[in-house]
Write an enzyme that holds these catalytic residues in place. Structure first.
Site, PDB file in Angstrom:
ATOM      1  CB  SER A   8       2.939   1.066  -4.740  1.00 33.87           C
ATOM      2  OG  SER A   8       3.277   0.502  -3.463  1.00 33.87           O
ATOM      3  CG  HIS A  33       6.394   4.111  -3.754  1.00 31.95           C
ATOM      4  ND1 HIS A  33       6.779   5.211  -3.386  1.00 31.95           N
ATOM      5  CD2 HIS A  33       5.431   3.377  -2.898  1.00 31.95           C
ATOM      6  CE1 HIS A  33       6.442   5.556  -2.136  1.00 31.95           C
ATOM      7  NE2 HIS A  33       5.259   4.504  -1.884  1.00 31.95           N
ATOM      8  CG  ASP A  35       4.579   1.313   0.003  1.00 34.57           C
ATOM      9  OD1 ASP A  35       4.881   2.277   0.138  1.00 34.57           O
ATOM     10  OD2 ASP A  35       3.789   0.921  -0.780  1.00 34.57           O
ATOM     11  CG  MET A  37       4.292  -0.961   5.645  1.00 28.93           C
ATOM     12  SD  MET A  37       2.727  -1.562   5.142  1.00 28.93           S
ATOM     13  CE  MET A  37       2.148  -0.583   3.594  1.00 28.93           C
ATOM     14  CG  HIS A  66       6.567   5.478   2.042  1.00 24.88           C
ATOM     15  ND1 HIS A  66       5.151   5.114   1.727  1.00 24.88           N
ATOM     16  CD2 HIS A  66       6.628   6.079   2.963  1.00 24.88           C
ATOM     17  CE1 HIS A  66       4.469   6.072   2.759  1.00 24.88           C
ATOM     18  NE2 HIS A  66       5.422   6.327   3.461  1.00 24.88           N
ATOM     19  CG  MET A  68       4.845   3.781   5.856  1.00 28.74           C
ATOM     20  SD  MET A  68       3.679   3.034   4.661  1.00 28.74           S
ATOM     21  CE  MET A  68       4.733   2.342   3.602  1.00 28.74           C
ATOM     22  CG  MET A 137       1.438   9.121   3.851  1.00 25.88           C
ATOM     23  SD  MET A 137       2.143   7.970   2.676  1.00 25.88           S
ATOM     24  CE  MET A 137       0.616   6.893   2.411  1.00 25.88           C
ATOM     25  N   GLY A 142      -0.250   2.394   5.569  1.00 25.45           N
ATOM     26  CA  GLY A 142      -0.146   0.811   5.982  1.00 25.45           C
ATOM     27  C   GLY A 142      -0.866  -0.280   5.088  1.00 25.45           C
ATOM     28  N   GLY A 144      -2.533  -0.922   1.004  1.00 20.86           N
ATOM     29  CA  GLY A 144      -2.887  -0.518  -0.503  1.00 20.86           C
ATOM     30  C   GLY A 144      -4.610  -0.667  -0.467  1.00 20.86           C
ATOM     31  CG  ASP A 175       2.219   6.478  -1.201  1.00 22.19           C
ATOM     32  OD1 ASP A 175       1.430   5.640  -1.950  1.00 22.19           O
ATOM     33  OD2 ASP A 175       3.031   5.981  -0.508  1.00 22.19           O
ATOM     34  N   GLY A 177      -4.565   5.743  -3.268  1.00 17.82           N
ATOM     35  CA  GLY A 177      -5.756   5.902  -3.926  1.00 17.82           C
ATOM     36  C   GLY A 177      -5.609   6.719  -5.111  1.00 17.82           C
ATOM     37  N   GLY A 197      -0.661   1.962  -6.739  1.00 13.23           N
ATOM     38  CA  GLY A 197      -0.537   0.427  -6.590  1.00 13.23           C
ATOM     39  C   GLY A 197      -1.672  -0.309  -7.098  1.00 13.23           C
TER      40      GLY A 197
END
Ligand code: DX5
Ligand code: ZN
Length: 219
Positions: A8, A33, A35, A37, A66, A68, A137, A142, A144, A175, A177, A197
């Site tokens: 990520s 990946h 993100d 947002m 992705h 968001m 998720m 929102g 990392g 996606d 952790g 990430g």
């Protein structure tokens, strides 16, 4: 098919973005990946089109984007033109999900749907054959660097049953952790793609971390 690793870029060093993109190019990673947002759907703003354009300029692998953001239909064409290969929207942000999926495909991209931790996989049963990728998720979207939510294993198992029952070839992406502590168990439960990430970018040798995560996922 082997299990895929998608670092990520959210966790990259934005002041050295080209360096980090080239690290992913050289590495055994499969996808980028990305993100996006908007500060409305999630309580954070990441980066937008100009940064994505520059990432794509240097990236040599699949761009897994992705979103968001609320009302993602507004930007489907823009993300296609920017060079995204897979465009994932949130179930929670789409009133007419089936229409959104067709829109994504009509622009030549694979269509993904992301589910927040509280959203049941069963809500996708009637549309699963239209989905190329489900992004589960495993943290609240929102940010990392959050801790993995253990209920994700159960969601993978349930989702896999739906995919098999409907004879679909939908991929399951996880996606949030992801680390060497859960990668193998996620794949054993049915995950096809692991996004990572902080685990990658906070490590001393990022290429080696990607290599070992990929080996673990395929062991
Ligand atoms: C969270 C993003 C993730 C995030 C994962 O909203 O969707 O892709 O970058 O980061 P880590 O791997 O640090 O949990
Ligand atoms: Zn993501």
């Amino acid at each position: 098919m082997s299990q895929l690793i998608a670092p990520s870029v959210l966790a990259a060093d934005f002041a050295n973005l080209q360096r980090d993109v080239e690290m992913i190019n050289r590495s055994e990673a499969d996808w980028f990946h990305i993100d996006i947002m908007d500060g409305v759907f999630v309580p954070n703003i990441s980066f937008g089109m100009p940064v994505l354009r520059d990432i794509v300029k240097h990236a040599t692998k699949t761009i897994d984007c992705h979103l968001m953001i609320v009302d993602p239909d507004r930007y489907v064409e823009t993300f296609a033109k920017l060079g995204c290969h897979i465009l994932t929207v949130h179930y929670e942000a789409c009133i007419h999900l089936h229409r959104t999926l067709q829109l994504i495909k009509s622009h030549g991209m694979k269509a993904g749907v992301a589910l927040n931790p509280h959203t049941s996989v069963h809500l996708l049963t009637d549309v699963i054959q239209d989905i190329d990728l489900v992004c589960l998720m495993s943290v609240n979207p929102g940010f990392g660097g959050q801790s993995f939510i253990e209920n994700t294993y159960d969601k993978i198992t349930q989702l896999k049953k739906i995919i098999d029952y409907k004879k679909s070839d939908t991929l399951i992406e996880i996606d949030g952790g992801v680390t060497d502590n859960n990668a193998k168990q996620l794949v054993d439960a049915g995950a096809d793609v692991l996004v990572a990430g902080s685990y990658v970018f906070k490590s001393a040798d990022q290429e080696a971390t990607i290599k070992s995560l990929r080996a673990l996922a395929n062991s």
